[in-house]
Design a protein around this motif. Structure first.
Motif, PDB file in Angstrom:
ATOM      1  N   ALA A  91     -10.508  -0.345   0.587  1.00  0.00           N
ATOM      2  CA  ALA A  91      -9.104  -0.114   0.256  1.00  0.00           C
ATOM      3  C   ALA A  91      -8.533  -1.338  -0.433  1.00  0.00           C
ATOM      4  O   ALA A  91      -8.823  -2.470  -0.057  1.00  0.00           O
ATOM      5  N   PRO A  92      -7.711  -1.156  -1.477  1.00  0.00           N
ATOM      6  CA  PRO A  92      -7.121  -2.311  -2.155  1.00  0.00           C
ATOM      7  C   PRO A  92      -6.105  -2.997  -1.272  1.00  0.00           C
ATOM      8  O   PRO A  92      -5.516  -2.379  -0.386  1.00  0.00           O
ATOM      9  N   ALA A 145      -2.700  -4.348   0.154  1.00  0.00           N
ATOM     10  CA  ALA A 145      -1.358  -3.786   0.066  1.00  0.00           C
ATOM     11  C   ALA A 145      -0.440  -4.761  -0.656  1.00  0.00           C
ATOM     12  O   ALA A 145      -0.478  -5.960  -0.425  1.00  0.00           O
ATOM     13  N   THR A 200      -0.655 -10.596  -0.871  1.00  0.00           N
ATOM     14  CA  THR A 200      -1.552  -9.534  -0.444  1.00  0.00           C
ATOM     15  C   THR A 200      -2.345 -10.009   0.750  1.00  0.00           C
ATOM     16  O   THR A 200      -2.544 -11.201   0.965  1.00  0.00           O
ATOM     17  N   ALA A 216      -4.554   0.225   6.199  1.00  0.00           N
ATOM     18  CA  ALA A 216      -4.614  -0.058   4.765  1.00  0.00           C
ATOM     19  C   ALA A 216      -5.261   1.094   4.009  1.00  0.00           C
ATOM     20  O   ALA A 216      -4.816   1.470   2.922  1.00  0.00           O
ATOM     21  N   THR A 244      -2.823   3.936   3.905  1.00  0.00           N
ATOM     22  CA  THR A 244      -1.759   3.627   2.951  1.00  0.00           C
ATOM     23  C   THR A 244      -2.238   3.848   1.521  1.00  0.00           C
ATOM     24  O   THR A 244      -1.534   4.445   0.700  1.00  0.00           O
ATOM     25  N   ALA A 245      -3.447   3.376   1.214  1.00  0.00           N
ATOM     26  CA  ALA A 245      -3.989   3.534  -0.136  1.00  0.00           C
ATOM     27  C   ALA A 245      -4.110   5.005  -0.506  1.00  0.00           C
ATOM     28  O   ALA A 245      -3.796   5.401  -1.639  1.00  0.00           O
ATOM     29  N   GLU A 246      -4.566   5.834   0.436  1.00  0.00           N
ATOM     30  CA  GLU A 246      -4.710   7.267   0.176  1.00  0.00           C
ATOM     31  C   GLU A 246      -3.361   7.922  -0.070  1.00  0.00           C
ATOM     32  O   GLU A 246      -3.193   8.714  -1.005  1.00  0.00           O
ATOM     33  N   GLU A 302      -1.818   6.848  -3.430  1.00  0.00           N
ATOM     34  CA  GLU A 302      -2.446   7.537  -4.565  1.00  0.00           C
ATOM     35  C   GLU A 302      -1.959   8.979  -4.666  1.00  0.00           C
ATOM     36  O   GLU A 302      -1.659   9.480  -5.755  1.00  0.00           O
ATOM     37  N   GLY A 359       2.305  -2.895   4.118  1.00  0.00           N
ATOM     38  CA  GLY A 359       1.772  -1.645   3.600  1.00  0.00           C
ATOM     39  C   GLY A 359       2.097  -0.447   4.458  1.00  0.00           C
ATOM     40  O   GLY A 359       1.798   0.684   4.080  1.00  0.00           O
TER      41      GLY A 359
END
Length: 268
Positions: A141-142, A144, A151, A165, A168-170, A173, A188
């Motif tokens: 995951a990138p 946040a 970051t 994280a 959150t990334a999902e 997107e 995040g």
């Protein structure tokens, strides 16, 4: 729903576009921008080819798609290819608004709890989105983004933080693809939704529209194996801004309700 909105809805469009899977087939054709064969469409939407064939028959019948045999000189039986048309209305933005109004009219007319029905509808589509994202599950995951511009390094995260994280990334997107202009802030766990692609409809019926948005996030989380109730949606934080909040597994959301759509100020 009241007023003359329902009078503008074509009952045929209601029947054709009220099915989530059928809409997914149509969106696949539109995004491809080229003719597609049934097996290719089935693989893209995760449905059996026979199911896709039935959806395509209705889409063709009502003018949302067309099909025909491919032109080929090499040996073998020509494939049957399908492509999207402009539909009953040539303006694509109006097509999307028509679809949104059709689904809103349908959900608003149910005898059951309207808010719950909206969340359920959104969750069904969110689960499909989560399935398509499953191939990315092993990717890191990138970090946040934060309000201070810093970051968090992946190696410094605990398993709980890493799970948050990834969730959150999902969700970011998913919301970005849907046009919400999301911005994760702080650690995040808070995502600001700075644009609502269904603003006018949300103003007319926030219980249903915001419920669908919450369901989308819940469905995506469920397909990730994360608890769907770890996400909360706070509409109307201020004009032009809604907030989605994610809580780590095991962390409680105190007295927040899953979706409090009765606030003022207008949807984000």
């Amino acid at each position: 729903m009241t007023g003359d909105r329902g009078a503008d809805i074509d009952p045929r469009a209601h029947r054709v576009l009220a099915d989530v899977s059928r809409v997914a087939v149509l969106e696949t054709l539109r995004k491809a921008g080229r003719p597609m064969a049934i097996p290719e469409i089935a693989a893209a939407v995760g449905l059996h080819p026979n199911t896709v064939r039935g959806h395509l028959a209705l889409l063709v019948e009502h003018g949302y798609a067309n099909g025909g045999r491919e032109d080929r000189e090499r040996p073998g039986r020509p494939r049957l290819l399908y492509s999207a048309t402009a539909g009953p209305d040539a303006d694509e933005r109006r097509n999307y608004r028509l679809l949104a109004e059709v689904l809103l009219t349908y959900l608003s007319g149910l005898d059951e709890n309207r808010g719950a029905a909206a969340i359920s509808a959104g969750r069904a589509y969110g689960e499909r989105t989560g399935k398509r994202a499953g191939s990315r599950a092993d990717e890191q995951a990138p970090p946040a983004r934060t309000t201070t511009g810093t970051t968090a390094a992946a190696g410094d995260r605990s398993p709980m933080e890493a799970g948050l994280a990834a969730a959150t990334a999902e969700i970011v997107e998913l919301l970005d693809d849907a046009g919400f202009d999301p911005l994760p802030v702080d650690d995040g766990s808070r995502i600001e939704l700075r644009r609502c692609p269904f603003r006018e409809l949300a103003q007319a019926d926030p219980e249903v529209v915001c419920g669908v948005h919450l369901g989308l996030m819940q469905g995506a989380l469920a397909e990730m194996g994360a608890p769907p109730d770890m996400v909360r949606l706070q509409p109307f934080v201020r004009p032009g801004l809604c907030v989605a909040t994610l809580h780590s597994h095991g962390e409680h959301a105190s007295e927040e309700t899953p979706c409090s759509c009765g606030g003022g100020g207008g949807p984000g």
